[in-house]
Design a protein around this motif. Structure first.
Motif, PDB file in Angstrom:
ATOM      1  N   ALA A 130       0.838  -1.205   0.000  1.00 50.14           N
ATOM      2  CA  ALA A 130       0.000   0.000   0.000  1.00 50.14           C
ATOM      3  C   ALA A 130       0.871   1.252   0.000  1.00 50.14           C
ATOM      4  O   ALA A 130       0.543   2.242  -0.659  1.00 50.14           O
ATOM      5  N   GLY A 131       2.006   1.203   0.717  1.00 53.29           N
ATOM      6  CA  GLY A 131       2.915   2.341   0.732  1.00 53.29           C
ATOM      7  C   GLY A 131       3.466   2.629  -0.661  1.00 53.29           C
ATOM      8  O   GLY A 131       3.552   3.791  -1.084  1.00 53.29           O
ATOM      9  N   GLY A 132       3.815   1.581  -1.374  1.00 55.36           N
ATOM     10  CA  GLY A 132       4.307   1.746  -2.744  1.00 55.36           C
ATOM     11  C   GLY A 132       3.239   2.295  -3.666  1.00 55.36           C
ATOM     12  O   GLY A 132       3.485   3.174  -4.492  1.00 55.36           O
ATOM     13  N   ARG A 133       2.015   1.779  -3.520  1.00 55.89           N
ATOM     14  CA  ARG A 133       0.913   2.262  -4.351  1.00 55.89           C
ATOM     15  C   ARG A 133       0.580   3.707  -4.003  1.00 55.89           C
ATOM     16  O   ARG A 133       0.265   4.508  -4.874  1.00 55.89           O
ATOM     17  N   GLN A 134       0.644   4.050  -2.714  1.00 56.61           N
ATOM     18  CA  GLN A 134       0.342   5.422  -2.323  1.00 56.61           C
ATOM     19  C   GLN A 134       1.355   6.377  -2.942  1.00 56.61           C
ATOM     20  O   GLN A 134       1.000   7.455  -3.398  1.00 56.61           O
ATOM     21  N   ALA A 135       2.630   5.947  -2.971  1.00 58.01           N
ATOM     22  CA  ALA A 135       3.664   6.791  -3.577  1.00 58.01           C
ATOM     23  C   ALA A 135       3.370   7.010  -5.059  1.00 58.01           C
ATOM     24  O   ALA A 135       3.564   8.104  -5.600  1.00 58.01           O
ATOM     25  N   HIS A 136       2.858   5.975  -5.722  1.00 63.92           N
ATOM     26  CA  HIS A 136       2.528   6.063  -7.134  1.00 63.92           C
ATOM     27  C   HIS A 136       1.381   7.060  -7.353  1.00 63.92           C
ATOM     28  O   HIS A 136       1.457   7.929  -8.229  1.00 63.92           O
ATOM     29  N   ARG A 138       0.482   9.363  -5.304  1.00 60.70           N
ATOM     30  CA  ARG A 138       0.961  10.681  -4.853  1.00 60.70           C
ATOM     31  C   ARG A 138       1.643  11.438  -6.003  1.00 60.70           C
ATOM     32  O   ARG A 138       1.531  12.655  -6.089  1.00 60.70           O
ATOM     33  N   GLN A 139       2.295  10.707  -6.894  1.00 54.90           N
ATOM     34  CA  GLN A 139       2.955  11.360  -8.033  1.00 54.90           C
ATOM     35  C   GLN A 139       1.940  12.075  -8.927  1.00 54.90           C
ATOM     36  O   GLN A 139       2.232  13.146  -9.475  1.00 54.90           O
ATOM     37  N   ILE A 140       0.753  11.476  -9.060  1.00 51.58           N
ATOM     38  CA  ILE A 140      -0.307  12.122  -9.853  1.00 51.58           C
ATOM     39  C   ILE A 140      -0.651  13.469  -9.216  1.00 51.58           C
ATOM     40  O   ILE A 140      -0.799  14.489  -9.914  1.00 51.58           O
ATOM     41  N   ILE A 141      -0.761  13.473  -7.879  1.00 47.92           N
ATOM     42  CA  ILE A 141      -1.118  14.697  -7.149  1.00 47.92           C
ATOM     43  C   ILE A 141       0.020  15.715  -7.237  1.00 47.92           C
ATOM     44  O   ILE A 141      -0.211  16.914  -7.416  1.00 47.92           O
ATOM     45  N   GLU A 142       1.246  15.225  -7.108  1.00 50.23           N
ATOM     46  CA  GLU A 142       2.406  16.132  -7.154  1.00 50.23           C
ATOM     47  C   GLU A 142       2.538  16.799  -8.520  1.00 50.23           C
ATOM     48  O   GLU A 142       2.905  17.977  -8.625  1.00 50.23           O
ATOM     49  N   ARG A 143       2.215  16.047  -9.591  1.00 51.50           N
ATOM     50  CA  ARG A 143       2.236  16.647 -10.931  1.00 51.50           C
ATOM     51  C   ARG A 143       1.245  17.806 -10.993  1.00 51.50           C
ATOM     52  O   ARG A 143       1.538  18.869 -11.538  1.00 51.50           O
ATOM     53  N   ALA A 144       0.050  17.584 -10.435  1.00 49.14           N
ATOM     54  CA  ALA A 144      -0.983  18.621 -10.449  1.00 49.14           C
ATOM     55  C   ALA A 144      -0.556  19.822  -9.600  1.00 49.14           C
ATOM     56  O   ALA A 144      -0.815  20.974  -9.964  1.00 49.14           O
ATOM     57  N   LYS A 145       0.111  19.548  -8.496  1.00 54.25           N
ATOM     58  CA  LYS A 145       0.573  20.627  -7.626  1.00 54.25           C
ATOM     59  C   LYS A 145       1.604  21.482  -8.373  1.00 54.25           C
ATOM     60  O   LYS A 145       1.571  22.711  -8.310  1.00 54.25           O
ATOM     61  N   ALA A 146       2.495  20.825  -9.106  1.00 51.05           N
ATOM     62  CA  ALA A 146       3.512  21.545  -9.881  1.00 51.05           C
ATOM     63  C   ALA A 146       2.860  22.405 -10.977  1.00 51.05           C
ATOM     64  O   ALA A 146       3.394  23.455 -11.346  1.00 51.05           O
ATOM     65  N   ALA A 157       0.281  13.176  -0.061  1.00 52.50           N
ATOM     66  CA  ALA A 157       0.130  11.856   0.563  1.00 52.50           C
ATOM     67  C   ALA A 157      -1.270  11.691   1.156  1.00 52.50           C
ATOM     68  O   ALA A 157      -1.868  10.610   1.070  1.00 52.50           O
ATOM     69  N   VAL A 158      -1.812  12.749   1.736  1.00 52.24           N
ATOM     70  CA  VAL A 158      -3.157  12.686   2.317  1.00 52.24           C
ATOM     71  C   VAL A 158      -4.199  12.528   1.210  1.00 52.24           C
ATOM     72  O   VAL A 158      -5.133  11.729   1.321  1.00 52.24           O
ATOM     73  N   VAL A 159      -4.023  13.252   0.119  1.00 55.80           N
ATOM     74  CA  VAL A 159      -4.956  13.143  -1.005  1.00 55.80           C
ATOM     75  C   VAL A 159      -4.899  11.730  -1.581  1.00 55.80           C
ATOM     76  O   VAL A 159      -5.936  11.123  -1.886  1.00 55.80           O
ATOM     77  N   ALA A 160      -3.687  11.186  -1.717  1.00 56.87           N
ATOM     78  CA  ALA A 160      -3.541   9.818  -2.235  1.00 56.87           C
ATOM     79  C   ALA A 160      -4.244   8.824  -1.314  1.00 56.87           C
ATOM     80  O   ALA A 160      -4.875   7.868  -1.786  1.00 56.87           O
ATOM     81  N   ASP A 161      -4.167   9.042  -0.003  1.00 56.01           N
ATOM     82  CA  ASP A 161      -4.876   8.172   0.947  1.00 56.01           C
ATOM     83  C   ASP A 161      -6.389   8.258   0.763  1.00 56.01           C
ATOM     84  O   ASP A 161      -7.096   7.251   0.868  1.00 56.01           O
ATOM     85  N   LEU A 162      -6.901   9.450   0.511  1.00 59.51           N
ATOM     86  CA  LEU A 162      -8.341   9.617   0.302  1.00 59.51           C
ATOM     87  C   LEU A 162      -8.795   8.859  -0.951  1.00 59.51           C
ATOM     88  O   LEU A 162      -9.839   8.201  -0.942  1.00 59.51           O
ATOM     89  N   VAL A 163      -8.006   8.925  -2.011  1.00 60.20           N
ATOM     90  CA  VAL A 163      -8.340   8.212  -3.247  1.00 60.20           C
ATOM     91  C   VAL A 163      -8.309   6.710  -2.986  1.00 60.20           C
ATOM     92  O   VAL A 163      -9.229   5.972  -3.378  1.00 60.20           O
ATOM     93  N   ALA A 164      -7.257   6.243  -2.292  1.00 54.89           N
ATOM     94  CA  ALA A 164      -7.143   4.811  -1.987  1.00 54.89           C
ATOM     95  C   ALA A 164      -8.290   4.349  -1.090  1.00 54.89           C
ATOM     96  O   ALA A 164      -8.841   3.258  -1.287  1.00 54.89           O
ATOM     97  N   SER A 165      -8.666   5.167  -0.129  1.00 55.65           N
ATOM     98  CA  SER A 165      -9.759   4.796   0.781  1.00 55.65           C
ATOM     99  C   SER A 165     -11.060   4.598   0.024  1.00 55.65           C
ATOM    100  O   SER A 165     -11.808   3.644   0.274  1.00 55.65           O
TER     101      SER A 165
END
Length: 198
Positions: A130-136, A138-146, A157-165
């Motif tokens: 799950a940690g590896g998937r969350q990092a993956h 999270r990259q989608i979110i980080e691209r959007a942040k950039a 990381a929190v946004v990625a957790d919400l999507v995973a949940s």
């Protein structure tokens, strides 16, 4: 000479034979599909694969390790990169739900989650995965942040957790047929909470 031959015999099986490993993974997937998690055991996999339990345990030290490899072997989920976070997240969730629904991977992952409830090794394996998937994600979110699509104080990381949940809840309750309109609504609500100037 006899000693050298004996040493060679002892080393057989220490390295995974790709054909044998594939047969065991195929058997594990078939047992899960036919018997479900309740009927899944290393013994059942060994019988179906015509393999020895010691060989299976040598290559996969626990039931959880075997389940996780079956899952990872099946996992083929495209992650869009459209240049817009909303489209990326909708596309990712649609692809993930479709994959879980149309292959046995949803059943495999539910089985792994069930195993993690009573087996510490399984819980650790699931947490690592799950940690590896969350990092993956999270990259989608980080691209959007950039790109400035989300506020600078948002933790990806929190946004990625919400999507995973959201995804895991639908997997565990077997609600993988959500229409695109519903998934879009969920993503839109999430976007409203993380947008600049919210």
């Amino acid at each position: 000479m006899a000693e050298a031959a004996d040493t060679a015999r002892k080393s057989i099986g220490a390295r995974r034979n790709p054909d044998s490993a594939d047969a065991i993974l195929d058997a594990a997937e078939a047992v899960l599909v036919e018997a479900g998690y309740a009927g899944f055991s290393i013994e059942a996999v060994a019988r179906r694969a015509r393999a020895g339990k010691p060989t299976i345990y040598r290559w996969w030290p626990s039931k959880a390790a075997l389940l996780l490899e079956v899952y990872q072997r099946q996992k083929r989920v495209d992650v869009p990169d459209t240049g817009k976070l909303e489209e990326d997240l909708v596309g990712f969730l649609m692809n993930l739900f479709s994959h879980w629904r149309e292959t046995s991977s949803g059943s495999v992952f539910r089985s792994l989650i069930a195993e993690a409830q009573s087996d510490e090794t399984a819980a650790e394996a699931l947490a690592d995965y799950a940690g590896g998937r969350q990092a993956h994600t999270r990259q989608i979110i980080e691209r959007a942040k950039a790109r400035g699509e989300i506020a600078s104080d948002i933790d990806p990381a929190v946004v990625a957790d919400l999507v995973a949940s959201y995804a895991w809840r639908h997997l565990l309750t077997n609600r993988l047929g959500e229409p695109e309109a519903t998934i879009r609504k969920v993503v839109r609500y999430l976007m409203q909470g993380i947008a600049p100037g919210r």
